[in-house]
Design a protein around this motif. Structure first.
Motif, PDB file in Angstrom:
ATOM      1  N   VAL A 362      40.830  60.949  48.466  1.00 15.89           N
ATOM      2  CA  VAL A 362      40.141  59.845  49.130  1.00 15.89           C
ATOM      3  C   VAL A 362      38.686  60.265  49.347  1.00 15.89           C
ATOM      4  N   MET A 363      37.787  59.643  48.600  1.00 15.12           N
ATOM      5  CA  MET A 363      36.366  59.913  48.803  1.00 15.12           C
ATOM      6  C   MET A 363      35.974  59.459  50.212  1.00 15.12           C
ATOM      7  N   ASN A 364      35.255  60.307  50.926  1.00 17.58           N
ATOM      8  CA  ASN A 364      34.785  59.941  52.257  1.00 17.58           C
ATOM      9  C   ASN A 364      33.375  60.473  52.445  1.00 17.58           C
ATOM     10  N   GLU A 365      32.820  60.264  53.609  1.00 24.71           N
ATOM     11  CA  GLU A 365      31.402  60.596  53.771  1.00 24.71           C
ATOM     12  C   GLU A 365      31.132  62.088  53.621  1.00 24.71           C
ATOM     13  N   ASN A 366      32.132  62.936  53.797  1.00 26.93           N
ATOM     14  CA  ASN A 366      31.927  64.368  53.578  1.00 26.93           C
ATOM     15  C   ASN A 366      31.677  64.682  52.102  1.00 26.93           C
ATOM     16  N   HIS A 367      32.337  63.939  51.216  1.00 27.90           N
ATOM     17  CA  HIS A 367      32.034  64.063  49.791  1.00 27.90           C
ATOM     18  C   HIS A 367      30.642  63.505  49.485  1.00 27.90           C
ATOM     19  N   VAL A 368      30.331  62.369  50.091  1.00 29.14           N
ATOM     20  CA  VAL A 368      29.048  61.722  49.828  1.00 29.14           C
ATOM     21  C   VAL A 368      27.883  62.607  50.277  1.00 29.14           C
ATOM     22  N   PHE A 369      28.061  63.285  51.403  1.00 29.56           N
ATOM     23  CA  PHE A 369      27.040  64.213  51.898  1.00 29.56           C
ATOM     24  C   PHE A 369      27.120  65.593  51.242  1.00 29.56           C
ATOM     25  N   ARG A 370      28.039  65.741  50.287  1.00 31.64           N
ATOM     26  CA  ARG A 370      28.240  66.994  49.546  1.00 31.64           C
ATOM     27  C   ARG A 370      28.682  68.138  50.452  1.00 31.64           C
ATOM     28  N   LYS A 371      29.385  67.803  51.513  1.00 32.24           N
ATOM     29  CA  LYS A 371      29.966  68.826  52.387  1.00 32.24           C
ATOM     30  C   LYS A 371      31.360  69.222  51.926  1.00 32.24           C
ATOM     31  N   ALA A 372      32.025  68.347  51.171  1.00 38.17           N
ATOM     32  CA  ALA A 372      33.351  68.620  50.618  1.00 38.17           C
ATOM     33  C   ALA A 372      33.222  68.744  49.105  1.00 38.17           C
ATOM     34  N   PRO A 373      33.866  69.743  48.500  1.00 39.75           N
ATOM     35  CA  PRO A 373      33.697  69.966  47.056  1.00 39.75           C
ATOM     36  C   PRO A 373      34.371  68.884  46.222  1.00 39.75           C
ATOM     37  N   VAL A 374      33.777  68.602  45.059  1.00 39.67           N
ATOM     38  CA  VAL A 374      34.359  67.686  44.076  1.00 39.67           C
ATOM     39  C   VAL A 374      34.308  68.405  42.728  1.00 39.67           C
ATOM     40  N   PRO A 375      35.341  69.170  42.399  1.00 38.47           N
ATOM     41  CA  PRO A 375      35.309  69.951  41.162  1.00 38.47           C
ATOM     42  C   PRO A 375      35.580  69.134  39.903  1.00 38.47           C
ATOM     43  N   ASP A 376      35.984  67.877  40.063  1.00 42.90           N
ATOM     44  CA  ASP A 376      36.411  67.065  38.915  1.00 42.90           C
ATOM     45  C   ASP A 376      35.549  65.809  38.788  1.00 42.90           C
ATOM     46  N   SER A 377      34.246  65.969  38.862  1.00 42.39           N
ATOM     47  CA  SER A 377      33.332  64.836  38.796  1.00 42.39           C
ATOM     48  C   SER A 377      33.458  64.085  37.474  1.00 42.39           C
ATOM     49  N   ILE A 378      33.505  62.742  37.577  1.00 45.49           N
ATOM     50  CA  ILE A 378      33.503  61.885  36.381  1.00 45.49           C
ATOM     51  C   ILE A 378      32.333  60.910  36.410  1.00 45.49           C
ATOM     52  N   GLY A 379      31.393  61.140  37.300  1.00 45.19           N
ATOM     53  CA  GLY A 379      30.233  60.277  37.435  1.00 45.19           C
ATOM     54  C   GLY A 379      29.611  60.488  38.795  1.00 45.19           C
ATOM     55  N   LEU A 380      28.448  59.907  38.997  1.00 44.33           N
ATOM     56  CA  LEU A 380      27.714  60.099  40.238  1.00 44.33           C
ATOM     57  C   LEU A 380      27.509  58.784  40.966  1.00 44.33           C
ATOM     58  N   GLY A 381      27.511  58.866  42.288  1.00 37.75           N
ATOM     59  CA  GLY A 381      27.004  57.804  43.141  1.00 37.75           C
ATOM     60  C   GLY A 381      25.711  58.273  43.763  1.00 37.75           C
ATOM     61  N   SER A 382      24.888  57.331  44.203  1.00 34.68           N
ATOM     62  CA  SER A 382      23.625  57.752  44.807  1.00 34.68           C
ATOM     63  C   SER A 382      23.070  56.745  45.793  1.00 34.68           C
ATOM     64  N   TYR A 383      23.685  55.570  45.895  1.00 33.32           N
ATOM     65  CA  TYR A 383      23.139  54.536  46.760  1.00 33.32           C
ATOM     66  C   TYR A 383      23.433  54.850  48.224  1.00 33.32           C
ATOM     67  N   THR A 384      22.585  54.359  49.091  1.00 32.16           N
ATOM     68  CA  THR A 384      22.807  54.429  50.531  1.00 32.16           C
ATOM     69  C   THR A 384      24.247  54.041  50.885  1.00 32.16           C
ATOM     70  N   MET A 385      24.841  54.729  51.876  1.00 27.36           N
ATOM     71  CA  MET A 385      26.114  54.244  52.408  1.00 27.36           C
ATOM     72  C   MET A 385      25.823  52.952  53.163  1.00 27.36           C
ATOM     73  N   ASP A 386      26.319  51.856  52.638  1.00 26.42           N
ATOM     74  CA  ASP A 386      25.871  50.530  53.039  1.00 26.42           C
ATOM     75  C   ASP A 386      27.069  49.657  53.380  1.00 26.42           C
ATOM     76  N   SER A 387      27.214  49.333  54.638  1.00 25.13           N
ATOM     77  CA  SER A 387      28.186  48.323  55.050  1.00 25.13           C
ATOM     78  C   SER A 387      27.434  47.148  55.629  1.00 25.13           C
ATOM     79  N   HIS A 388      27.741  45.956  55.161  1.00 22.20           N
ATOM     80  CA  HIS A 388      27.166  44.766  55.777  1.00 22.20           C
ATOM     81  C   HIS A 388      27.887  44.469  57.089  1.00 22.20           C
TER      82      HIS A 388
END
Length: 494
Positions: A362-388
């Motif tokens: 489950v991707m969560n903000e720790n992954h987004v902030f790169r605090k949790a490792p993701v050894p199996d990357s299949i692409g990148l995200g980069s946009y602001t964490m954005d909830s309307h």
């Protein structure tokens, strides 16, 4: 009919998956519930939420370069007209000989036939059955995922669930796209006995950081034009309810002067989106959408259309709107050369978030902030964490406030885990979910961008090809082989 890859949803993710499937020697089919390809990218979202452009590669970058070619540029183009995006998607389908079955919806009650932990076939509402070896749920709602028995969540998790800070109810952080302070919440000002204005809750429903089942607001991304030769005026819609705009009138009294963006795309058109406190987002009116049946969703979508066209008519015509505001919005109407089949109004509701899979990771903000490792990357995200915004409520001070708008900028792109697009193996071994992927509400707020869906669609098809070649489940695909193939095909993985 039987296919190597059955793709449910002709969204950008679904189309990218089909193109990649053909390139890798597979036979795909796209099953598209509507009569139009391209989802939001051909449905009005022409001002691309790209984040960091350097994070976008592969077929996603090719898509934006092909858009550039349509406009006579050798470079990628990131702002475009709906019809131009549709033309690129149609080009892909034609060039690669991709079969598309339009107007075919999954049978929500009996739509998936399982053999053990694998989908053998899907059944459509028309009665047709489609067999396949691998399946992709590329829809914005996650209907195939649910029908296959895959676990998922909706709404907002509590911060404690994944050790986050920006999830759950957010009253203190909801400062952007906020209403002016001091707006009375009652039908008759100062009289609680008269009841609350439409869409206003008596309270936020809990403490900040607590979970709830509410869904961030939807809207339509409006394509408008001020070219009188290519314009039809927006009329007051049947079903117009003036009470829905009482909050708008009171917001004007407190100083709000703009009610939707006019972001320019080529040829005197716009991608008009939500802005400020009262706008195109119909806050709090979509909670039933993820679990509704087709008729229920159509009713919700139509109500959003009435609200939003009513908003345009109101700011252009209503006597309670000051003349200067009316004059500012008066030139804008619907373009005659867009969406001809649907009265020049986009058929694609902006479903910002519906179901989210509970997959292998489950991707969560720790992954987004790169605090949790993701050894199996299949692409990148980069946009602001954005909830309307997610709801309107009466504040502790007794006025109306919006709640839920959270926009957290990132320092750098981050990797998205392969395990986030595959279910747990015991639930389904041959399904990929690149759109309603496994993520917390707030992490999904960054991932849920159309360029990322293009990236993940291509990666999903690549994984399906490797699984077929090795005769293994998707969960047992050799990640290093997957990453090497993705890099070879131009994906950016870190």
């Amino acid at each position: 009919m039987s296919y190597d890859l059955v793709i449910y949803g002709g969204t950008p993710a679904g189309i990218a998956a089909a193109v990649q499937a053909v390139r890798l020697g597979m036979k795909p089919v796209i099953v598209e519930p509507s009569n139009r390809l391209g989802g939001l990218s051909s449905g009005g979202l022409g001002d691309t939420d790209f984040g960091d452009k350097s994070a976008i590669g592969g077929l996603a970058l090719e898509f934006y370069r092909r858009l550039g070619e349509k406009y006579g540029s050798r470079e990628a183009v990131w702002t475009f007209e709906p019809k131009t995006a549709l033309a690129v998607f149609r080009d892909w389908v034609s060039e690669y000989g991709i079969e598309v079955r339009f107007g075919e919806k999954l049978d929500l009650a009996n739509g998936v036939a399982l053999q053990g932990n694998r989908i053998a076939s899907i059944r459509l509402a028309s009665g047709a059955t489609i067999h396949g070896k691998m399946f992709v749920d590329a829809g914005y709602e996650g209907d195939l995922m649910k029908a296959a028995g895959v676990s998922y969540s909706t709404g907002r998790e509590a911060n404690r669930t994944y050790g986050e800070r920006f999830n759950g109810i957010q009253t203190r952080r909801a400062v952007l796209n906020q209403l002016p302070r001091g707006i009375d919440p009652y039908l008759r000002r100062g009289d609680p006995a008269s009841g609350l204005l439409p869409g206003v809750n008596p309270g936020a429903g809990g403490q900040d950081g607590e979970a709830d089942g509410k869904i961030q607001a939807y809207c339509y991304r409006m394509c408008l034009t001020d070219d009188p030769r290519n314009r039809v005026k927006v009329e007051r819609p049947a079903g117009y309810d003036e009470s829905e705009y009482e909050l708008l009138f009171r917001a004007i009294e407190r100083g709000q002067t703009e009610f939707f963006k006019l972001h320019a795309v080529p040829n005197r058109k716009t991608d008009s989106n939500n802005i400020y406190g009262f706008s195109t987002d119909w806050i709090g009116r979509n909670y039933d959408y993820p679990e509704a049946d087709y008729a229920g969703r159509e009713k919700i979508a139509e109500a959003h259309r009435i609200y939003q066209t009513g908003l345009v008519w109101t700011v252009q015509n209503h006597p309670r709107v000051p003349k200067d505001i009316r004059a500012f919005y008066e030139p804008w109407g619907l373009p005659l050369d867009e969406f001809a089949d649907t009265g020049h109004w986009t058929p694609q509701l902006y479903v910002r978030e519906a179901r989210r899979m509970l997959g292998c990771e489950v991707m969560n903000e720790n992954h987004v902030f790169r605090k949790a490792p993701v050894p199996d990357s299949i692409g990148l995200g980069s946009y602001t964490m954005d909830s309307h915004n997610t709801q309107r409520h009466v504040s502790q001070d007794g006025d109306v406030l919006n709640e839920g708008d959270v926009q957290i900028p990132l320092d750098s792109p981050y990797p998205i885990s392969y395990r986030a697009i595959v279910p747990k193996e015991e639930e389904c071994a041959n399904l990929l979910v690149p759109v309603c992927l496994s993520a917390s509400h707030i992490a999904y707020g960054s991932i849920r961008m159309e360029p990322v869906f293009l990236v993940l669609g291509q990666s999903a098809a690549t994984a399906a090809a490797l699984a077929l070649d090795a005769d293994v489940s998707l969960q047992k695909v050799a990640v290093e082989k997957l990453r090497l193939k993705l890099l070879e095909d131009g994906q950016v993985l870190d």
